[in-house]
Structure formats: structure tokens, C-alpha cells
Design a protein around this motif. Sequence first.
Motif, PDB file in Angstrom:
ATOM      1  N   ILE A   1       0.771  -1.103  -0.073  1.00 25.64           N
ATOM      2  CA  ILE A   1      -0.031  -0.098   0.049  1.00 25.64           C
ATOM      3  C   ILE A   1       0.810   1.497  -0.022  1.00 25.64           C
ATOM      4  N   LYS A   2       2.015   1.065   0.827  1.00 24.26           N
ATOM      5  CA  LYS A   2       2.665   2.580   0.891  1.00 24.26           C
ATOM      6  C   LYS A   2       3.383   2.626  -0.378  1.00 24.26           C
ATOM      7  N   ILE A   3       3.732   1.808  -1.180  1.00 23.88           N
ATOM      8  CA  ILE A   3       4.635   1.747  -2.220  1.00 23.88           C
ATOM      9  C   ILE A   3       3.813   2.272  -3.494  1.00 23.88           C
ATOM     10  N   THR A   4       2.640   1.638  -3.626  1.00 21.52           N
ATOM     11  CA  THR A   4       1.793   1.979  -4.677  1.00 21.52           C
ATOM     12  C   THR A   4       0.670   3.085  -4.510  1.00 21.52           C
ATOM     13  N   GLY A   5       0.665   3.455  -3.167  1.00 24.49           N
ATOM     14  CA  GLY A   5      -0.365   4.587  -2.729  1.00 24.49           C
ATOM     15  C   GLY A   5      -0.144   5.993  -3.239  1.00 24.49           C
ATOM     16  N   LEU A   6      -0.802   6.745  -3.438  1.00 28.14           N
ATOM     17  CA  LEU A   6      -0.882   7.973  -3.966  1.00 28.14           C
ATOM     18  C   LEU A   6      -0.865   9.163  -2.620  1.00 28.14           C
ATOM     19  N   SER A   7      -0.289  10.226  -2.892  1.00 34.23           N
ATOM     20  CA  SER A   7      -0.041  11.249  -1.595  1.00 34.23           C
ATOM     21  C   SER A   7      -1.622  11.558  -0.898  1.00 34.23           C
ATOM     22  N   GLU A   8      -1.531  11.445   0.235  1.00 34.86           N
ATOM     23  CA  GLU A   8      -2.738  11.819   1.120  1.00 34.86           C
ATOM     24  C   GLU A   8      -3.838  11.427   0.578  1.00 34.86           C
ATOM     25  N   ILE A   9      -4.183  10.079   0.253  1.00 34.72           N
ATOM     26  CA  ILE A   9      -5.359   9.644  -0.215  1.00 34.72           C
ATOM     27  C   ILE A   9      -5.830   8.711   0.858  1.00 34.72           C
ATOM     28  N   LYS A  10      -7.075   8.271   0.856  1.00 39.43           N
ATOM     29  CA  LYS A  10      -7.635   7.332   1.686  1.00 39.43           C
ATOM     30  C   LYS A  10      -7.955   5.998   0.621  1.00 39.43           C
ATOM     31  N   SER A  11      -7.270   5.173   0.854  1.00 35.89           N
ATOM     32  CA  SER A  11      -7.563   3.711   0.234  1.00 35.89           C
ATOM     33  C   SER A  11      -8.506   2.817   0.949  1.00 35.89           C
ATOM     34  N   GLN A  12      -9.287   2.483   0.347  1.00 36.93           N
ATOM     35  CA  GLN A  12     -10.240   1.258   1.052  1.00 36.93           C
ATOM     36  C   GLN A  12     -10.120   0.193   0.323  1.00 36.93           C
ATOM     37  N   LEU A  13      -9.635  -0.693   0.894  1.00 28.37           N
ATOM     38  CA  LEU A  13      -9.622  -2.336   0.291  1.00 28.37           C
ATOM     39  C   LEU A  13     -10.796  -3.329   0.986  1.00 28.37           C
TER      40      LEU A  13
ATOM     41  N   GLN B   1       9.452   3.100  -7.182  1.00 25.07           N
ATOM     42  CA  GLN B   1       8.273   2.199  -6.921  1.00 25.07           C
ATOM     43  C   GLN B   1       8.505   0.860  -7.366  1.00 25.07           C
ATOM     44  N   ILE B   2       8.912   0.948  -8.969  1.00 26.75           N
ATOM     45  CA  ILE B   2       8.919  -0.176  -9.472  1.00 26.75           C
ATOM     46  C   ILE B   2       9.968  -1.138  -8.979  1.00 26.75           C
ATOM     47  N   GLU B   3      11.211  -0.492  -8.440  1.00 21.68           N
ATOM     48  CA  GLU B   3      12.313  -1.272  -7.891  1.00 21.68           C
ATOM     49  C   GLU B   3      11.616  -1.917  -6.371  1.00 21.68           C
ATOM     50  N   ALA B   4      10.950  -1.013  -5.681  1.00 24.55           N
ATOM     51  CA  ALA B   4      10.603  -1.558  -4.270  1.00 24.55           C
ATOM     52  C   ALA B   4       9.531  -2.727  -4.846  1.00 24.55           C
ATOM     53  N   LEU B   5       8.592  -2.632  -5.661  1.00 26.43           N
ATOM     54  CA  LEU B   5       7.627  -3.562  -6.066  1.00 26.43           C
ATOM     55  C   LEU B   5       8.290  -4.717  -6.257  1.00 26.43           C
ATOM     56  N   GLN B   6       9.305  -4.734  -7.367  1.00 29.05           N
ATOM     57  CA  GLN B   6      10.054  -6.131  -7.519  1.00 29.05           C
ATOM     58  C   GLN B   6      10.667  -6.898  -6.570  1.00 29.05           C
ATOM     59  N   LEU B   7      11.313  -6.055  -5.513  1.00 24.91           N
ATOM     60  CA  LEU B   7      12.095  -6.632  -4.438  1.00 24.91           C
ATOM     61  C   LEU B   7      10.810  -7.256  -3.659  1.00 24.91           C
ATOM     62  N   LEU B   8       9.783  -6.581  -3.501  1.00 21.57           N
ATOM     63  CA  LEU B   8       8.460  -7.020  -2.698  1.00 21.57           C
ATOM     64  C   LEU B   8       8.030  -8.465  -3.143  1.00 21.57           C
ATOM     65  N   LEU B   9       8.002  -8.256  -4.409  1.00 18.07           N
ATOM     66  CA  LEU B   9       7.475  -9.513  -5.204  1.00 18.07           C
ATOM     67  C   LEU B   9       8.300 -10.864  -5.041  1.00 18.07           C
TER      68      LEU B   9
END
Length: 162
Positions: free
Chosen positions: A63-75, A106-114
Motif C-alpha cells: 500500500i505504501k509503495i503503490t499509494g498516492l499522496s494523502e489519499i484514503k484507500s479502502q480495500l 516504486q518499480i524497484e521496491a515492488l520488484q523486491l517485494l514480489l
Amino acid sequence: EGLFRVPGNSLRQQTLREQLNGGADIDFSSGDFHPNDVATLLKSFLGELPEPLLTHRHLHAHIKITGLSEIKSQLTHPSHHRSLIITLTLFDDQGNKTSVPDKERQIEALQLLLMLLPTANRTLLKLLLDLLYHTAKQQDKNKMSAHNLALMFAPHVIWPKN
């Protein structure tokens, strides 16, 4: 309207589920099953997993990596009616608030996370993303754009615990 929006026939889905669970090789070109039967069964399979493909362990990192600034995400996971609301703030390299995420980071962080995913999850995720990519390329025929596919599958790939 759309391949993953219109449910298939429940009797054909049950037959297909039993055959797949029994290890049968299925000839989808035989016409025994409609594409909507297969699509609905795939969504059901993903929704019945005990844990999302992206796992609960790294939910907040995703969520932190893919999130947008100061938005509320509801999953909300569709079959569990669980939801999580998170507010995120991004910072640039100088520590200032920003609404523009660094896409390369973001892409690098997601790749590592995956890479931290269990092998089975990573393999299934790769296959699912390949299917969704090819489905989106045929959106004129199946009425499923990349945006519509994201809306349909995000709740089946990542959802909050409890």
C-alpha cells in the motif's frame, strides 16, 4: 457487461471445478464450457484463498509503495466484507511532502517485494498478470479494459487481514 463481470452458468462451473480438482485435462475448445464459466471460476478460486496472493505479511508495504499522496484507500475483500482505510503521505529525496511518486523507485521496491512472495504465490501472480494483460489487449472483444480488470481483480489479489 464484460468477460469477468457476467457470471457463468453455476452447473457448468461446478462440473469444471470438479474436473480441475480431480486433475483432469480440460479441452476448452470443445465448447463444453463458456468463457464466462472459466472467468467466474477463476475469480471464485482467488476469492476463496485463505490469504491474498500478495500476502498479509507485506500488505502495508504494498500500500505504501503503490499509494498516492494523502489519499484514503479502502480495500475490501469481496467474500469477507473486511475493509481497511489507510492515509498515506509521500516525501521526495529532500524530505518534502510530494504528490508525485518516483516511479523508478516504486518499480524497484515492488520488484523486491514480489521476490519475497512464496514461490506458489509469485508463480500464480505471474500467470494471472499475463492473462490480464492478454485480456486487456482484446478489450474490444471481451469488454474488459485494463482499468476494469484492475477493479475486478484487486480485491482478489490484496485484502486486509481480519
